[in-house]
Structure formats: C-alpha cells, structure tokens
Motif scaffolding. Sequence first.
Motif, PDB file in Angstrom:
ATOM      1  N   TYR A 526       7.904  45.681 -19.317  1.00  0.00           N
ATOM      2  CA  TYR A 526       6.455  45.625 -19.120  1.00  0.00           C
ATOM      3  C   TYR A 526       6.191  46.171 -17.734  1.00  0.00           C
ATOM      4  CZ  TYR A 526       1.824  43.666 -18.202  1.00  0.00           C
ATOM      5  OH  TYR A 526       0.496  43.508 -17.868  1.00  0.00           O
ATOM      6  N   THR A 527       5.322  47.176 -17.641  1.00  0.00           N
ATOM      7  CA  THR A 527       5.127  47.886 -16.378  1.00  0.00           C
ATOM      8  C   THR A 527       3.654  47.984 -16.031  1.00  0.00           C
ATOM      9  OG1 THR A 527       7.104  49.202 -16.841  1.00  0.00           O
ATOM     10  CG2 THR A 527       5.632  50.006 -15.115  1.00  0.00           C
ATOM     11  N   VAL A 528       3.340  47.701 -14.761  1.00  0.00           N
ATOM     12  CA  VAL A 528       2.008  47.935 -14.213  1.00  0.00           C
ATOM     13  C   VAL A 528       2.204  48.708 -12.914  1.00  0.00           C
ATOM     14  CG1 VAL A 528      -0.128  46.920 -13.366  1.00  0.00           C
ATOM     15  CG2 VAL A 528       1.125  45.784 -15.209  1.00  0.00           C
ATOM     16  N   GLY A 529       1.792  49.968 -12.903  1.00  0.00           N
ATOM     17  CA  GLY A 529       2.008  50.784 -11.715  1.00  0.00           C
ATOM     18  C   GLY A 529       3.493  50.907 -11.420  1.00  0.00           C
ATOM     19  N   THR A 530       3.890  50.490 -10.238  1.00  0.00           N
ATOM     20  CA  THR A 530       5.307  50.552  -9.854  1.00  0.00           C
ATOM     21  C   THR A 530       6.017  49.224 -10.060  1.00  0.00           C
ATOM     22  OG1 THR A 530       4.740  50.013  -7.553  1.00  0.00           O
ATOM     23  CG2 THR A 530       4.841  52.344  -8.148  1.00  0.00           C
ATOM     24  N   ASP A 531       5.318  48.217 -10.576  1.00  0.00           N
ATOM     25  CA  ASP A 531       5.911  46.890 -10.784  1.00  0.00           C
ATOM     26  C   ASP A 531       6.383  46.758 -12.226  1.00  0.00           C
ATOM     27  OD1 ASP A 531       5.392  45.994  -8.141  1.00  0.00           O
ATOM     28  OD2 ASP A 531       3.296  45.665  -8.704  1.00  0.00           O
ATOM     29  N   ARG A 532       7.526  46.106 -12.403  1.00  0.00           N
ATOM     30  CA  ARG A 532       8.164  46.113 -13.710  1.00  0.00           C
ATOM     31  C   ARG A 532       8.901  44.804 -13.961  1.00  0.00           C
ATOM     32  NH1 ARG A 532      10.094  50.491 -16.916  1.00  0.00           N
ATOM     33  NH2 ARG A 532      12.067  50.105 -18.016  1.00  0.00           N
ATOM     34  N   ILE A 533       8.813  44.316 -15.202  1.00  0.00           N
ATOM     35  CA  ILE A 533       9.615  43.182 -15.659  1.00  0.00           C
ATOM     36  C   ILE A 533      10.384  43.634 -16.892  1.00  0.00           C
ATOM     37  CG2 ILE A 533       9.612  40.831 -16.576  1.00  0.00           C
ATOM     38  CD1 ILE A 533       7.012  40.328 -15.080  1.00  0.00           C
ATOM     39  N   GLU A 534      11.703  43.530 -16.856  1.00  0.00           N
ATOM     40  CA  GLU A 534      12.547  43.834 -18.002  1.00  0.00           C
ATOM     41  C   GLU A 534      12.983  42.535 -18.654  1.00  0.00           C
ATOM     42  OE1 GLU A 534      15.748  46.303 -16.744  1.00  0.00           O
ATOM     43  OE2 GLU A 534      14.475  48.065 -16.400  1.00  0.00           O
ATOM     44  N   PHE A 535      13.094  42.534 -19.999  1.00  0.00           N
ATOM     45  CA  PHE A 535      13.426  41.307 -20.707  1.00  0.00           C
ATOM     46  C   PHE A 535      14.293  41.631 -21.915  1.00  0.00           C
ATOM     47  CE2 PHE A 535       9.333  43.034 -21.911  1.00  0.00           C
ATOM     48  CZ  PHE A 535       9.379  43.106 -23.292  1.00  0.00           C
ATOM     49  N   GLY A 536      15.161  40.687 -22.282  1.00  0.00           N
ATOM     50  CA  GLY A 536      16.016  40.879 -23.440  1.00  0.00           C
ATOM     51  C   GLY A 536      17.235  39.967 -23.366  1.00  0.00           C
ATOM     52  N   PRO A 537      18.207  40.173 -24.235  1.00  0.00           N
ATOM     53  CA  PRO A 537      18.209  41.166 -25.311  1.00  0.00           C
ATOM     54  C   PRO A 537      17.489  40.668 -26.556  1.00  0.00           C
ATOM     55  CG  PRO A 537      20.280  39.976 -25.304  1.00  0.00           C
ATOM     56  CD  PRO A 537      19.492  39.447 -24.134  1.00  0.00           C
ATOM     57  N   GLY A 538      17.091  41.610 -27.418  1.00  0.00           N
ATOM     58  CA  GLY A 538      16.502  41.236 -28.691  1.00  0.00           C
ATOM     59  C   GLY A 538      17.512  40.533 -29.573  1.00  0.00           C
ATOM     60  N   ASN A 539      17.012  39.799 -30.549  1.00  0.00           N
ATOM     61  CA  ASN A 539      17.901  38.957 -31.350  1.00  0.00           C
ATOM     62  C   ASN A 539      17.682  39.162 -32.846  1.00  0.00           C
ATOM     63  OD1 ASN A 539      19.970  36.982 -31.403  1.00  0.00           O
ATOM     64  ND2 ASN A 539      18.476  35.401 -31.936  1.00  0.00           N
ATOM     65  N   GLY A 540      17.242  40.362 -33.252  1.00  0.00           N
ATOM     66  CA  GLY A 540      17.076  40.639 -34.668  1.00  0.00           C
ATOM     67  C   GLY A 540      15.628  40.788 -35.073  1.00  0.00           C
ATOM     68  N   ALA A 541      15.446  41.271 -36.309  1.00  0.00           N
ATOM     69  CA  ALA A 541      14.113  41.617 -36.788  1.00  0.00           C
ATOM     70  C   ALA A 541      13.443  40.513 -37.587  1.00  0.00           C
ATOM     71  CB  ALA A 541      14.200  42.875 -37.649  1.00  0.00           C
ATOM     72  N   THR A 542      14.097  39.372 -37.773  1.00  0.00           N
ATOM     73  CA  THR A 542      13.492  38.287 -38.543  1.00  0.00           C
ATOM     74  C   THR A 542      12.207  37.820 -37.868  1.00  0.00           C
ATOM     75  OG1 THR A 542      15.668  37.557 -39.289  1.00  0.00           O
ATOM     76  CG2 THR A 542      13.846  35.978 -39.480  1.00  0.00           C
ATOM     77  N   ARG A 543      11.146  37.689 -38.646  1.00  0.00           N
ATOM     78  CA  ARG A 543       9.870  37.248 -38.088  1.00  0.00           C
ATOM     79  C   ARG A 543       9.711  35.745 -38.270  1.00  0.00           C
ATOM     80  NH1 ARG A 543       5.432  41.938 -39.717  1.00  0.00           N
ATOM     81  NH2 ARG A 543       6.700  43.711 -39.022  1.00  0.00           N
TER      82      ARG A 543
END
Length: 583
Positions: A526-543
């Motif tokens: 997620y990025t706003v201008g030069t600021d950024r938050i990275e997140f993860g890892p994903g854990n599958g496509a199950t909703r």
Amino acid sequence: MQRRTFLAGTLTTLTVGALYPAATAHAEVAAVDDDFLTVLTNANQTQIPLVLSSYQNASDSVRTVARKARRLISGYVWGRSSYHHDSSLLAPLRWLVEQLAARQHEDGTYDVGNLHSPPDSAFAIQDVCMLYALLDADGRPDTEAHRAILANVIKKAGPALAAGGVHTPNHRWEVSAALARTHHLFPDRRYVARIDDWLDEGIDATLDGIYSERSSTYAAEVTNPSLLTIAWLRGKPELLEDVRRNLDATLYFLEPNGEVDTVASRRQDQKGIREVWWYLTQFRELALHGKDGRFTTVAKSIEQRGTGELGDFLAEVLERPELAAVLPAAQPVPTDFVQPFPSQASARIRRGARTATVFGGTDFHDIPVIASGLSTNPTFFKLRQGAAILDSVRLSPQFFSTGHFRSDGLRRTGPATFKLADEVKVPYHLPLPKRCRRADGRYALTLEGRFYASMDFPHRPKQYRSLRTEISVTEVGNGFDLTFELDGDETAYAIELCFRSGGALAGVEALDAPGNYQLVSGTGSYTVGTDRIEFGPGNGATRVTMDPGERFTYLNGSLTPDGLRVYLTGRTPNRQTLTLRTS
C-alpha cells in the motif's frame, strides 16, 4: 491589567499575575505572542462571514446558536479584528441572543436532543457567560440590550444547573465549569456548593493520565477545559495536575499528521478520526504554567498547521489575556518510544514517522454487550508510515457467530513485544436436572451467551466447543511481525487489513464488493507518495467473510470499516505470521 485595555489590541506586553492566583500572588511582565494572536484573529475573521450567511438556520441547536454568537462577539470586541465595533454585526447578534432567550424553558434549561437537559444547557451557558463577560468588558452602549438579554439567560439557568443531574462522567465537570462562570458573574452560594459536591466525587482520571471515558473528544472538548475553568475561577490549582497528566499522555497518542489515536476510547471517537487542534489553549496554558517546552511544541504545531476552528479560541484569550503570553522555549516531543498504558491495556510505539498501536483493553469481556460508553472496537493493531496508514487489523473466526477476536488484556513480553489473547467457549446445553424441570415447560427467559430463550440456561449442564487465540506483536527493524496462533475446534477465519482511502494497493486481487481485496499469495503493498507498507504472505484464495457476530447481524449492524480492505484467510488450528514492513 485591565481587560478593556487588552481588548483594544494595542498592547505589546502583559502585566499578569499567576494563571491561578491562589497559587502565588507574584506578578510579572510577559511579552505578547503576536503570531498566536494573528492566527486566532485571522481564523475568527474567516468564521464571521460564514456565521452571517447562516445565523438564522432553523435547524441549529442552542449550542450552535451560542457558538455562532461567540464568533461574532469575538470579532466585535477585539481591537485587532477587521470587524472591531462593526455595527453590521449587531442585528445578527441580537437575533442570536434573542434565540438563546426564546428557546430557554421556564426552569432555565434547554432541549438539546435530551429534554430539559442540565448538562446540555451547561455547554451553551459556558458560551453565554463568555458572551456577556466580553461585551461587559467592552462596555459599548450599542450592546446594552444584548447584555440585558444574556444576563437574564444566565440568571435563569444558574439554579437549574445547581439543582439538576447529569448523564456521563464529563457532564459533571461541564456543569461545574458553567456554574463557576455563572457564580463569577452573578454570585450565588448554591452554585459553589454544587461545584464542591461534584468535585468531592473525585476526578475520574487514572495514574497514567487517562479519564474514565478514555476519549480524546471528551478530554479535549469538555473535561480538560472545564477543569481549567474551575481551577481559574474557583482558585483550585490542584486540578491542573489531572489536566497535565492527560496532556502528557496525549503526547504519546499524537500522530505525525496531527491526528490523535482513539482506538481505546469508550465513546464515539473509538471508530473515527480525532485531530489535535482541539487541545490548543490547553497545551498553551500548561506550557505557561509548568514551563513545559514540549507543550509549547504541540501548541505551535497546531498554529502552524492551521486546521480546525482555531477562531473559536479567540474568545478564551480575550477573556484571559495571560494565555496570549509568549510561550517557553520549545523542547522536543517524544518521537522514539514504546509507551504502555496499563489503565486501558494499550501500547503506543513510535520511531519517527512510523507509529503503531497495540490494543487489548476492550470492555467486551466484563460487559458483553454493544452500547454507548463501552469500548468494543475489535481493532487490535494499527500502523502508520508517514502518509501510508493502516487504520486497523482485525480477526474474525467463523465460530458460532461470536464475532471478532477481542483480546482479554495486553501483556508485555519484551522491550517491544506484546501478547494479545482470548478464549471463546460456546456451550451445547444438555437436559435440565430433574429438580429444575417443570411440567408446564415455562422456563425462565435467560441469556445463552449469544441470544435469549425460555430455556433456563444457567441450570443446564453443558458441553463446550472452544477456540483459543493468541497474537504476538513484535517490532522487527522497519516493521512488525504479527503471529497468530489459533487452537481448538476446526474452523475458518479471516484477517482484515483496512488501509485508509487515497493510496494505491498492489499485489492483491479485487473481490466482488467495492473496496474489498484478497492477498492470495506473496506480498502486497500500500503506497501513498513515497510512503509504503508491505504486507504478507498471502495464505490462499479461500474466501471467508468477516462475521461481526450475532449481536450485530440480528440488528442489521455492520463492523465493516471505511477504506481499502485486504483479507487473508486460513483454517484453525493454525500458526500464521503476518509481516508488515514500512519504507
């Protein structure tokens, strides 16, 4: 110093006594903070045209009417204002003060949502007292009729405030402040007695500076200013310590963009955004009183930011010119800390432009209902990197419609490591013991935990299904690891990350509902201008849907936060680590 001399706006120094005369009789000469006065003057001059264009709005509450009058009078009496003694303000002002009189009940109270309400009346009467005092100090013949109306309103309200009751903790201090102002203008021993009655109950503040409502809104708008007013007018400087501790705590809840963290609140602001500008004169007053340069820094940052209704503070300064003195030298506010707040089971972590909140202090475990005055926000973690804002992290298991995870407390396990935990147990009810059975089948209507039924639940033996959840929050370099451990009956769960609207998501898949996304694999950002938050890892496509629980769904309620919502899903029992990294 004569109040009228200050209102003329020509002074460059103030001859002032102590802010609280009971503390010391010494006087000193202080320079006037002209930059501060210019900010307030300009802000008020912006407000006045808006008032003039809408002052006859029939939907305005009496509190709004009083505040509009306050804005007009501030400009009218202030020598540095372009509206100083502007006769075009007198007719609108007359209409407003006549409304204050016309809407007042014979018993002296007003209706403001609540009927014949002493506390809601007190909010208006505080402004009315300021209106009268400023016009009286100004002393213009053109406002004699206005003053006469205001005096009648105040005299009529005083006995009602001195005899009436309240609803919430902060109302006690609002009513007391209104009575202090009323007594100062029109002395009556009943007013002093009622103030002392309320104060004798003790101020509802914890040792770490948090009032019982845990609300920035009510601290900034009601409790702090009311206590300062009582301290000033009733000669009770000991009340300053509660305000000082609250402002000291607030230093740790400040966000770099001028917001105040409110996730632990027991009031409406637990689910909204609060800005620091409301605290302006409080930080000024305590900076001057305690020579605290940190408070100077906050006050000056509010002035420089220039957001909010800063013009509303002009009346306070015209009423108490000593607040316009030059502040002590600025000192840095805390920007690198791990600060726990045991009274609300929360912690704040800041490293410059990166801030985080860990929260486990919900009231839900002691009082398992959703109601005003309780802390029920299921957000347990928040993170910011400059303009990139992760407003909430929440967890919702699919477990008998019991709703979101809400931690039962917060435990610090390391220098910057915290543990949140809760166990949910849901019963299956067995047949009643023979001694409790009734041939007519008419059993007591009792609470099962999620719903009521005529089943006499307390007397039934039970079989339980359980789910134990622990979340470890660990600061690691440029971010955090959130480790989820869910153990017990097998079920699905969803983790929800809600980012503030305005930024760009990457690495996620859009879901059907607007604003909903899923991280299926890898890392998202997620990025706003030069600021950024990275997140993860994903854990599958199950909703897996976020289930707010029976208490909400039964009433068609929702706990879906506003913003961009990213979901990660899984099944219990499981151990899953969510990494959050900032740059």
